[in-house]
Write a protein that holds these residues in place. Structure first.
Motif, PDB file in Angstrom:
ATOM      1  N   LEU B   6       0.796  -1.460  -0.072  1.00 36.36           N
ATOM      2  CA  LEU B   6      -0.032   0.058   0.049  1.00 36.36           C
ATOM      3  C   LEU B   6       0.852   1.180   0.026  1.00 36.36           C
ATOM      4  O   LEU B   6       0.652   2.202  -0.624  1.00 36.36           O
ATOM      5  CB  LEU B   6      -0.898   0.015   1.079  1.00 36.36           C
ATOM      6  N   ALA B   7       2.048   1.138   0.379  1.00 39.86           N
ATOM      7  CA  ALA B   7       2.968   2.429   0.827  1.00 39.86           C
ATOM      8  C   ALA B   7       3.484   2.850  -0.540  1.00 39.86           C
ATOM      9  O   ALA B   7       3.554   3.687  -1.114  1.00 39.86           O
ATOM     10  CB  ALA B   7       4.018   2.009   2.021  1.00 39.86           C
ATOM     11  N   THR B   8       4.085   1.558  -1.190  1.00 36.79           N
ATOM     12  CA  THR B   8       4.517   1.879  -2.513  1.00 36.79           C
ATOM     13  C   THR B   8       3.521   2.341  -3.527  1.00 36.79           C
ATOM     14  O   THR B   8       3.479   3.308  -4.151  1.00 36.79           O
ATOM     15  CB  THR B   8       5.314   0.697  -3.200  1.00 36.79           C
ATOM     16  N   LYS B   9       2.267   1.711  -3.362  1.00 38.64           N
ATOM     17  CA  LYS B   9       1.215   2.064  -4.410  1.00 38.64           C
ATOM     18  C   LYS B   9       0.655   3.660  -4.146  1.00 38.64           C
ATOM     19  O   LYS B   9       0.256   4.290  -5.307  1.00 38.64           O
ATOM     20  CB  LYS B   9       0.047   1.350  -4.526  1.00 38.64           C
ATOM     21  N   THR B  10       0.865   3.991  -3.107  1.00 38.52           N
ATOM     22  CA  THR B  10       0.127   5.382  -2.614  1.00 38.52           C
ATOM     23  C   THR B  10       1.235   6.449  -2.400  1.00 38.52           C
ATOM     24  O   THR B  10       1.138   7.658  -2.464  1.00 38.52           O
ATOM     25  CB  THR B  10      -0.884   5.321  -1.379  1.00 38.52           C
ATOM     26  N   ASP B  43      -8.711   0.981   0.046  1.00 38.64           N
ATOM     27  CA  ASP B  43      -7.770   1.871   0.744  1.00 38.64           C
ATOM     28  C   ASP B  43      -6.722   2.904  -0.055  1.00 38.64           C
ATOM     29  O   ASP B  43      -6.477   3.662   0.438  1.00 38.64           O
ATOM     30  CB  ASP B  43      -7.193   1.042   1.829  1.00 38.64           C
ATOM     31  N   ILE B  44      -6.297   2.237  -1.343  1.00 37.19           N
ATOM     32  CA  ILE B  44      -5.677   2.824  -2.247  1.00 37.19           C
ATOM     33  C   ILE B  44      -6.105   4.238  -2.580  1.00 37.19           C
ATOM     34  O   ILE B  44      -5.548   5.116  -2.329  1.00 37.19           O
ATOM     35  CB  ILE B  44      -5.199   1.990  -3.515  1.00 37.19           C
ATOM     36  N   ASP B  45      -7.275   4.179  -2.925  1.00 39.48           N
ATOM     37  CA  ASP B  45      -8.084   5.566  -3.310  1.00 39.48           C
ATOM     38  C   ASP B  45      -8.063   6.523  -2.108  1.00 39.48           C
ATOM     39  O   ASP B  45      -7.824   7.627  -2.355  1.00 39.48           O
ATOM     40  CB  ASP B  45      -9.381   5.213  -3.665  1.00 39.48           C
ATOM     41  N   THR B  46      -8.588   6.074  -0.960  1.00 42.48           N
ATOM     42  CA  THR B  46      -8.754   6.734  -0.026  1.00 42.48           C
ATOM     43  C   THR B  46      -7.319   7.456   0.414  1.00 42.48           C
ATOM     44  O   THR B  46      -7.164   8.586   0.663  1.00 42.48           O
ATOM     45  CB  THR B  46      -9.002   6.010   1.402  1.00 42.48           C
ATOM     46  N   LEU B  47      -6.307   6.689   0.444  1.00 43.34           N
ATOM     47  CA  LEU B  47      -5.031   7.061   0.898  1.00 43.34           C
ATOM     48  C   LEU B  47      -4.391   8.169   0.004  1.00 43.34           C
ATOM     49  O   LEU B  47      -3.795   9.208   0.255  1.00 43.34           O
ATOM     50  CB  LEU B  47      -4.027   5.972   1.084  1.00 43.34           C
ATOM     51  N   ILE B  48      -4.534   7.733  -1.440  1.00 41.25           N
ATOM     52  CA  ILE B  48      -4.122   8.832  -2.392  1.00 41.25           C
ATOM     53  C   ILE B  48      -4.860  10.290  -2.117  1.00 41.25           C
ATOM     54  O   ILE B  48      -4.239  11.208  -2.234  1.00 41.25           O
ATOM     55  CB  ILE B  48      -4.370   8.393  -3.803  1.00 41.25           C
ATOM     56  N   PHE B  49      -6.084  10.126  -1.966  1.00 38.73           N
ATOM     57  CA  PHE B  49      -6.776  11.349  -1.713  1.00 38.73           C
ATOM     58  C   PHE B  49      -6.411  12.136  -0.486  1.00 38.73           C
ATOM     59  O   PHE B  49      -6.128  13.270  -0.717  1.00 38.73           O
ATOM     60  CB  PHE B  49      -8.370  10.845  -1.498  1.00 38.73           C
ATOM     61  N   ILE B  50      -6.099  11.510   0.521  1.00 37.90           N
ATOM     62  CA  ILE B  50      -5.464  12.150   1.914  1.00 37.90           C
ATOM     63  C   ILE B  50      -4.047  12.813   1.417  1.00 37.90           C
ATOM     64  O   ILE B  50      -3.723  13.948   1.665  1.00 37.90           O
ATOM     65  CB  ILE B  50      -5.385  10.963   2.778  1.00 37.90           C
ATOM     66  N   ARG B  51      -3.308  11.915   0.623  1.00 41.04           N
ATOM     67  CA  ARG B  51      -1.842  12.499   0.171  1.00 41.04           C
ATOM     68  C   ARG B  51      -2.355  13.689  -0.593  1.00 41.04           C
ATOM     69  O   ARG B  51      -1.518  14.761  -0.448  1.00 41.04           O
ATOM     70  CB  ARG B  51      -1.103  11.420  -0.412  1.00 41.04           C
ATOM     71  N   ARG B  52      -3.259  13.762  -1.580  1.00 43.14           N
ATOM     72  CA  ARG B  52      -3.235  14.983  -2.218  1.00 43.14           C
ATOM     73  C   ARG B  52      -3.695  16.176  -1.351  1.00 43.14           C
ATOM     74  O   ARG B  52      -3.273  17.228  -1.635  1.00 43.14           O
ATOM     75  CB  ARG B  52      -4.420  14.725  -3.305  1.00 43.14           C
ATOM     76  N   CYS B  53      -4.563  15.902  -0.404  1.00 44.11           N
ATOM     77  CA  CYS B  53      -5.075  16.859   0.440  1.00 44.11           C
ATOM     78  C   CYS B  53      -3.780  17.493   1.444  1.00 44.11           C
ATOM     79  O   CYS B  53      -3.557  18.604   1.376  1.00 44.11           O
ATOM     80  CB  CYS B  53      -6.149  16.323   1.228  1.00 44.11           C
ATOM     81  N   ARG B  54      -3.014  16.524   1.759  1.00 47.41           N
ATOM     82  CA  ARG B  54      -1.908  17.123   2.512  1.00 47.41           C
ATOM     83  C   ARG B  54      -0.925  18.049   1.641  1.00 47.41           C
ATOM     84  O   ARG B  54      -0.257  18.855   2.292  1.00 47.41           O
ATOM     85  CB  ARG B  54      -1.254  15.761   3.158  1.00 47.41           C
ATOM     86  N   GLU B  55      -0.713  17.458   0.338  1.00 45.87           N
ATOM     87  CA  GLU B  55       0.073  18.138  -0.487  1.00 45.87           C
ATOM     88  C   GLU B  55      -0.530  19.671  -0.477  1.00 45.87           C
ATOM     89  O   GLU B  55       0.427  20.501  -0.942  1.00 45.87           O
ATOM     90  CB  GLU B  55       0.107  17.530  -1.790  1.00 45.87           C
ATOM     91  N   LEU B  56      -1.834  19.805  -0.465  1.00 43.11           N
ATOM     92  CA  LEU B  56      -2.409  21.155  -0.452  1.00 43.11           C
ATOM     93  C   LEU B  56      -2.328  21.584   1.026  1.00 43.11           C
ATOM     94  O   LEU B  56      -3.050  22.899   1.316  1.00 43.11           O
ATOM     95  CB  LEU B  56      -3.839  21.063  -1.143  1.00 43.11           C
ATOM     96  N   ASN B  57      -1.704  20.930   1.839  1.00 40.09           N
ATOM     97  CA  ASN B  57      -1.685  21.387   3.338  1.00 40.09           C
ATOM     98  C   ASN B  57      -2.653  21.569   4.134  1.00 40.09           C
ATOM     99  O   ASN B  57      -2.941  22.290   5.172  1.00 40.09           O
ATOM    100  CB  ASN B  57      -1.143  22.982   3.182  1.00 40.09           C
ATOM    101  N   ILE B  58      -3.634  20.922   3.592  1.00 38.25           N
ATOM    102  CA  ILE B  58      -4.971  20.841   4.670  1.00 38.25           C
ATOM    103  C   ILE B  58      -4.936  20.229   5.706  1.00 38.25           C
ATOM    104  O   ILE B  58      -4.507  19.060   5.593  1.00 38.25           O
ATOM    105  CB  ILE B  58      -6.069  20.207   3.329  1.00 38.25           C
TER     106      ILE B  58
END
Lengths: 129, 129
Positions: B6-10, B43-58
């Motif tokens: 999961l870590a490598t995929k996201t 879980d991949i989708d959720t985690l990518i969503f979270i990563r993208r939000c964090r990249e926007l500093n949310i």
DNA sequence: CTTGACCTTCCAGTTACTGTAAGCTTTATG
DNA sequence: CATAAAGCTTACAGTAACTGGAAGGTCAAG
């Protein structure tokens, strides 16, 4: 002078003054018989200096160096120059990152025309890797 | 799938994935017989969503709301709109503060002509209240 | 004499992780 | 088959720079 007087004169909260002391930024002050901290007028200057540095976002560790170098009047300004230059570089780096962030967020903010969550263009964008 | 896959995929470190779980951002995953976490493709989708939000500093707390609102497809986009708008406002506020910081630091950086600490114009400026 | 304002110390919480240690399981190698 | 390396688990500590709160001592005023 007691801590609250120093606090008002420097516009640094008493709590923060105590913190700076434990952080090694401020000399440990004398104590009165009752255990209260007792400050000199020199401490006012130092603390204002520290506050001004913090307003420029200079990290505590580097302020420590700036305070220390002032005790060696013959030393060269290199340390000072470097710290300011580094801080400026950090600020400019952050500015660039924020500019990109702002772009991305501004595009997102205008992308959804107030529909339901299931059609929300913002959420769709955020799901894409 | 195990946590490292999961870590490598996201592109989210395994350590961070566990952290997101304790932070309540990710559902507690199933466990294999040996106790290893077992993730699904969702879980991949959720985690990518979270990563993208964090990249926007949310902030995490607001990402939590964004994740939650997606489970109600009929809801309106107001929460989403507001979170993005607030984040954009925060970013713009920080930009203004940084612009002032940059000005002040740039002026300081050019003020000293490499003399000794005792004459350093930078230090002089920082001493003034 | 007691109330309220200050002072003290120490501990915990903030944000979003990251590092480290101790100890299991699984996989690969000699 | 033994063992070593890699990967998994938990729990605790550290980061930066404070800030809040609890528990308790001190001092001036009414």
């Amino acid at each position: 002078m007691k801590i609250s007087e120093l606090a008002t004169k420097t516009r640094v909260p008493a709590k923060t003054i105590r913190y700076y002391e434990t952080a090694g930024l401020l000399n440990t002050p004398l104590r009165e018989a009752n255990g209260y901290r007792c400050y000199s007028t020199d401490d006012i200057d130092t603390l204002i200096f520290i506050r001004r540095c913090r307003e420029l976002n200079i990290p505590i560790d580097e302020i420590k160096q700036l305070v220390a170098v002032q005790r060696k009047p013959e030393a060269s300004c290199d340390t000072v120059d470097n710290i300011i230059a580094e801080q400026l570089a950090r600020v400019r780096q952050t500015q660039q990152e924020l500019a990109q962030l702002e772009q991305a967020l501004a595009m997102l903010a205008t992308s959804c025309s107030h529909k339901q969550v299931q059609n929300c263009a913002i959420l769709q964008s955020l799901k894409a890797d």
